[in-house]
Design a protein around this motif. Structure first.
Motif, mmCIF file in Angstrom:
data_model
loop_
_atom_site.group_PDB
_atom_site.id
_atom_site.type_symbol
_atom_site.label_atom_id
_atom_site.label_comp_id
_atom_site.label_asym_id
_atom_site.label_seq_id
_atom_site.Cartn_x
_atom_site.Cartn_y
_atom_site.Cartn_z
ATOM 1 N N ALA A 1 0.836 -1.203 0.000
ATOM 2 C CA ALA A 1 0.000 0.000 0.000
ATOM 3 C C ALA A 1 0.869 1.250 0.000
ATOM 4 O O ALA A 1 1.202 1.781 -1.053
ATOM 5 N N ASN A 2 1.264 1.702 1.155
ATOM 6 C CA ASN A 2 1.976 2.978 1.284
ATOM 7 C C ASN A 2 3.463 2.818 0.993
ATOM 8 O O ASN A 2 4.317 2.936 1.864
ATOM 9 N N ASP B 1 6.376 4.208 -1.703
ATOM 10 C CA ASP B 1 6.698 5.255 -2.680
ATOM 11 C C ASP B 1 7.995 4.866 -3.387
ATOM 12 O O ASP B 1 9.071 4.873 -2.784
ATOM 13 N N ASP C 1 -2.600 -1.544 -3.156
ATOM 14 C CA ASP C 1 -3.666 -0.746 -2.551
ATOM 15 C C ASP C 1 -3.354 0.741 -2.624
ATOM 16 O O ASP C 1 -2.279 1.155 -3.087
ATOM 17 N N ASN C 2 -4.317 1.544 -2.161
ATOM 18 C CA ASN C 2 -4.155 2.999 -2.161
ATOM 19 C C ASN C 2 -2.893 3.411 -1.410
ATOM 20 O O ASN C 2 -2.568 2.842 -0.357
ATOM 21 N N GLY C 3 -2.178 4.374 -1.966
ATOM 22 C CA GLY C 3 -0.957 4.867 -1.351
ATOM 23 C C GLY C 3 0.297 4.353 -2.007
ATOM 24 O O GLY C 3 1.399 4.804 -1.694
ATOM 25 N N SER D 1 2.804 4.321 -4.940
ATOM 26 C CA SER D 1 3.127 5.239 -6.042
ATOM 27 C C SER D 1 4.471 4.871 -6.659
ATOM 28 O O SER D 1 5.378 4.407 -5.973
#
Length: 285
Positions: A81-82, A84, A102-104, A106
């Motif tokens: 998810a998170n 980067d 999932d969301n987060g 990138s």
């Protein structure tokens, strides 16, 4: 009249695959029909047991920023998810069954991201029989040779599992390391949860027969059972099961699930028969 199905010990690979289904959870290099694997007749099934995965079964990638070359591996599932991934990042995600982003999560436009599903990570190798249909009494017998199987310390994995159509496991036969021996552990749904017992703490060497009968309980009663025999001799099973809604719609046999990276080797399987009656199938002469 009882319907009997003999799935293994046919004379050609093509005919065996016509009688059984090699599912998406299996791969041909771990399932081989071989003359040397036979208990009787011409051919038996050799199953290679083991996983190439040394990581977590279900990996959740920790929140982080990645600027270099990094890889993450989940034996079954991987969730990220998170995370980067910077422009200098090169990230590889590998899992045996599924990868969820999932969301987060990138990824910079010039970064590298590789996602790979590798079924060898799961350690599964099995054949599947889809012929049962809402069975509330299921009886089967097979032969297995564990001489070349080396389980890791205290390792256990599912050897035979019977499922309802929704994928729920109604009962299981598991192989478990018990020190100098391999034990047979049986489990069955009982009031919505699994009850388990060690059926035989020291299984025989070379080929031996395992026979079992599972029965759903009558309405309003707790009289279901899972009875087990090894080489024709009764061993410890499960009784007084509260499982009246249970039914069998398909079964899997081999290294079905839960294989750890510390378990390795091969199993030989042969002479599988299943039926809808409670009469004893028995051992081969």
């Amino acid at each position: 009249m009882a319907k009997t199905r003999a799935l293994i010990n046919k004379k050609t690979f093509a005919f065996i695959l016509a009688m059984t289904v090699v599912t998406a959870g299996s791969w041909a290099s771990d399932l081989l029909v071989k003359a040397g694997a036979a208990k009787a007749g011409s051919f038996g099934l050799e199953v290679t047991v083991g996983s190439t995965c040394a990581g977590d079964a279900d990996l959740v990638v920790p929140d982080q920023t990645v600027g270099g070359t990094t890889s993450f591996e989940g034996c079954l599932t991987l969730t990220a998810a998170n995370v980067d991934v910077l422009s200098s990042g090169d990230v590889t995600l590998r899992a045996g069954d599924s990868i969820a982003i999932d969301n987060g999560f990138s990824v910079a436009s010039s970064a590298q991201l590789t996602l790979t599903i590798d079924t060898a990570l799961t350690g599964r190798a099995y054949v599947q029989d889809n012929s049962p249909s809402a069975e509330q009494l299921y009886r089967a017998r097979f032969y297995v040779d564990l001489t070349s199987l080396t389980p890791g310390s205290a390792d256990t994995f599912d050897h035979f599992t019977a499922y309802a159509s929704n994928g729920s496991a109604e009962f299981q036969l598991r192989l478990e390391d018990s020190g100098a021996n391999i034990a047979l552990v049986v489990s069955a749904l009982d009031g919505g949860s699994l009850s388990s017992v060690t059926a035989d703490s020291s299984l025989p060497s070379a080929y031996f027969a395992v026979e079992f009968e599972w029965k759903a309980s009558d309405a309003g009663s707790s009289n279901g059972h899972l009875d087990v025999w090894v080489d024709g001799t009764p061993v410890t099973g499960l009784s007084s099961l509260d499982n009246e809604s249970g039914q069998i719609d398909y079964v899997r046999w081999g290294a079905v699930d839960g294989v750890d990276s510390t378990t390795s080797g091969t199993m030989n399987l042969d002479e599988f028969v299943s039926q809808r009656s409670s009469s004893m199938i028995g051992t081969l002469p």
